[in-house]
Design a protein around this motif. Structure first.
Motif, PDB file in Angstrom:
ATOM      1  N   LEU A  40       1.053  -1.200   0.021  1.00 62.80           N
ATOM      2  CA  LEU A  40       0.105   0.297  -0.279  1.00 62.80           C
ATOM      3  C   LEU A  40       0.976   1.602   0.215  1.00 62.80           C
ATOM      4  O   LEU A  40       1.382   1.596   0.475  1.00 62.80           O
ATOM      5  N   CYS A  41       0.459   2.423  -0.694  1.00 68.87           N
ATOM      6  CA  CYS A  41       1.447   3.357  -1.213  1.00 68.87           C
ATOM      7  C   CYS A  41       1.441   4.082   0.135  1.00 68.87           C
ATOM      8  O   CYS A  41       0.231   4.479   0.448  1.00 68.87           O
ATOM      9  N   PRO A  42       2.637   4.707   0.927  1.00 70.74           N
ATOM     10  CA  PRO A  42       3.262   5.613   1.924  1.00 70.74           C
ATOM     11  C   PRO A  42       2.402   6.369   1.766  1.00 70.74           C
ATOM     12  O   PRO A  42       2.600   7.540   2.694  1.00 70.74           O
ATOM     13  N   PHE A  43       2.703   7.549   0.227  1.00 68.00           N
ATOM     14  CA  PHE A  43       2.189   8.523   0.031  1.00 68.00           C
ATOM     15  C   PHE A  43       0.528   9.339  -0.040  1.00 68.00           C
ATOM     16  O   PHE A  43       0.464  10.451  -0.138  1.00 68.00           O
ATOM     17  N   HIS A  44      -0.167   8.109  -0.318  1.00 65.48           N
ATOM     18  CA  HIS A  44      -1.048   8.590  -0.804  1.00 65.48           C
ATOM     19  C   HIS A  44      -2.422   7.814   0.236  1.00 65.48           C
ATOM     20  O   HIS A  44      -2.062   6.272   0.312  1.00 65.48           O
ATOM     21  N   GLN A  45      -3.527   7.368  -0.069  1.00 68.97           N
ATOM     22  CA  GLN A  45      -4.677   6.982   1.391  1.00 68.97           C
ATOM     23  C   GLN A  45      -5.316   5.716  -0.045  1.00 68.97           C
ATOM     24  O   GLN A  45      -5.852   5.942  -1.193  1.00 68.97           O
ATOM     25  N   HIS A  61       8.219   3.294  -7.839  1.00 70.97           N
ATOM     26  CA  HIS A  61       7.144   4.064  -8.423  1.00 70.97           C
ATOM     27  C   HIS A  61       5.365   3.566  -8.081  1.00 70.97           C
ATOM     28  O   HIS A  61       5.104   2.353  -7.752  1.00 70.97           O
ATOM     29  N   CYS A  62       4.615   4.396  -7.779  1.00 73.41           N
ATOM     30  CA  CYS A  62       3.577   4.067  -7.657  1.00 73.41           C
ATOM     31  C   CYS A  62       2.056   4.681  -8.946  1.00 73.41           C
ATOM     32  O   CYS A  62       2.169   5.911  -9.529  1.00 73.41           O
ATOM     33  N   PHE A  63       1.457   3.979  -9.140  1.00 73.21           N
ATOM     34  CA  PHE A  63       0.849   3.560 -10.664  1.00 73.21           C
ATOM     35  C   PHE A  63      -0.571   4.413  -9.368  1.00 73.21           C
ATOM     36  O   PHE A  63      -1.303   5.278 -10.230  1.00 73.21           O
ATOM     37  N   GLY A  64      -0.840   4.496  -8.350  1.00 71.31           N
ATOM     38  CA  GLY A  64      -1.740   5.597  -7.670  1.00 71.31           C
ATOM     39  C   GLY A  64      -1.665   7.232  -8.121  1.00 71.31           C
ATOM     40  O   GLY A  64      -2.460   7.750  -8.515  1.00 71.31           O
ATOM     41  N   CYS A  65      -0.566   7.663  -7.179  1.00 75.85           N
ATOM     42  CA  CYS A  65      -0.161   9.087  -7.586  1.00 75.85           C
ATOM     43  C   CYS A  65       0.976   9.580  -8.035  1.00 75.85           C
ATOM     44  O   CYS A  65       1.507  10.878  -7.487  1.00 75.85           O
ATOM     45  N   GLY A  66       1.207   8.670  -8.600  1.00 72.84           N
ATOM     46  CA  GLY A  66       2.459   8.933  -9.674  1.00 72.84           C
ATOM     47  C   GLY A  66       4.820   8.826  -9.078  1.00 72.84           C
ATOM     48  O   GLY A  66       4.609   8.648  -9.064  1.00 72.84           O
TER      49      GLY A  66
HETATM   50 ZN   LIG Z   1       0.523   6.273  -4.095  1.00 74.30          ZN
END
Ligand SMILES: [Zn+2]
Length: 387
Positions: A40-45, A61-66
């Motif tokens: 789970l991305c630590p930078f967005h929920q 790389h996070c495909f959710g928040c970039g």
């Molecule tokens: Zn993210």
């Protein structure tokens, strides 16, 4: 690149940091391919993992928040620090000493001086930690040793938590530090030695006290908390190392390096009041206990806990100061979406007493019986509002 550190040193730090290991100490990662991990991305929920870590490329790389990048980028974003701080923290984590003469940018001298001064502070603290440990071991009849025996703390526990004793003399630490080649200024900056304002005379800060080593998140000794064994100590029962570039008490949690592993495994942290309570929890099998340093719990400490666990158990005293501390902790932890429970010790004892009288089972029962924080608040309403 600059910042007073050469490219070679930066690459050395990069190559020794494993990105999976680093990110894995902040967020649980699961293997998703031969060399890839996700979590789970630590930078967005998010509820489903879109945060990918590539071990072979050492990138994330996070495909959710970039968000994405290398170990340095991750540390900067996660800890909200600049490149230079990230570099020093990671260097310390992987044991790379940033050399004195590695500068190549516009203001290398200043960067070198700061890096070197910080490294010297770490070394002073480590040297004195060993010195205090030897002093404790070598003086079986001294008040610090007798105190540990009275509190039922065996030698292996004292060694694990790096408990020691400062010599009962006004200039023993000063002389020892000078003999190791430290300057008076360095010894004062580290807080081992203090300067009397009126006379300018130097004296040992922790004279005759029992010392608890305080480490940073990477396990390096940054200072001490020291307990007086006199009936009426002139400077207070506990004194701490004063703030220094490596000792920032609002961001330190006692025993954190020993507690990180279980915190992540059990998704649980116990926050208690002091060193002895922390040690009691560890001895009872709850090696996820930590304590704030000297002052009350801070926002910085709350954020550190959040990186390791989502469930926090508060084990504060039952008195009114303890109740206030609970409310303060709740205030800081709730915005971070933490689940908060309160451990109540039967008979108004502290965790250390509970462990000494009832052993690990009594401590485990108290943890099992922890109640949600809201119940504690509601239960305290009648007395607070005279219903
Ligand atoms: Zn993210």
């Amino acid at each position: 690149m600059g910042f007073g550190v050469s490219k070679d040193v930066i690459e050395e730090i990069r190559s020794r940091c494993d990105i999976v290991d680093l990110i894995g100490s902040f967020v649980p990662l699961k293997r998703s391919g031969t060399n890839t991990y996700k979590g789970l991305c630590p930078f967005h929920q998010e509820k489903t993992p879109s945060f990918h870590v590539d071990a072979s490329r050492q990138m994330y790389h996070c495909f959710g928040c970039g968000k994405g990048g290398d170990v340095f980028r991750f540390y900067m974003d996660k800890e909200n620090v600049g490149f230079s701080d990230a570099l020093h923290m990671l260097a310390s984590r992987v044991g790379v000493v940033i050399p004195e003469n590695s500068g190549e940018n516009s203001d290398p001298a200043e960067g070198r001086r700061r890096a070197d001064a910080r490294e010297r502070l770490y070394r002073v603290n480590e040297d004195f930690c060993c010195f205090f440990e030897r002093t404790l071991l070598g003086n079986p009849d001294s008040p610090p040793t007798q105190y540990l025996i009275k509190r039922g703390i065996p030698r292996d526990v004292a060694e694990k938590f790096r408990i020691g004793a400062a010599p009962d003399a006004w200039t023993a630490c000063l002389e020892y530090g000078l003999s190791l080649g430290y300057t008076e200024e360095e010894l004062v900056a580290s807080g081992i030695v203090r300067r009397k304002e009126e006379t300018g005379r130097l004296f040992d800060h922790f004279k005759g006290r029992l010392t608890f080593a305080i480490t940073n998140e990477q396990g390096r000794v940054v200072g001490f908390s020291a307990r007086s064994l006199e009936a009426k100590p002139p400077a207070g029962k506990y004194i701490n190392t004063p703030e220094s570039p490596v000792f920032k008490k609002g961001n330190l949690l006692y025993a954190l390096p020993l507690a990180r592993k279980m915190m992540v495994e059990k998704n649980m942290a116990i926050l208690c009041e002091g060193q002895l309570d922390t040690i009691a929890f560890h001895r009872a099998g709850f090696e996820c206990a930590v304590a704030p340093q000297g002052t009350g719990f801070t926002e910085g400490q709350a954020r550190i806990l959040k990186r390791y666990a989502n469930r926090i158990f508060l084990a504060f005293d039952a008195d009114s100061a303890g109740q206030k501390a609970i409310l303060r902790a709740v205030e800081l932890l709730l915005p971070l979406s933490m689940e908060i429970k309160v451990i109540r010790i039967p008979g108004g004892k502290d965790p250390d007493e509970l462990f000494r009288n009832g052993g690990p089972d009594a401590v485990a029962a108290a943890v099992d019986d922890a109640i949600p924080w809201l119940d504690v608040l509601v239960a305290s309403l009648p007395e607070r509002y005279d219903m």
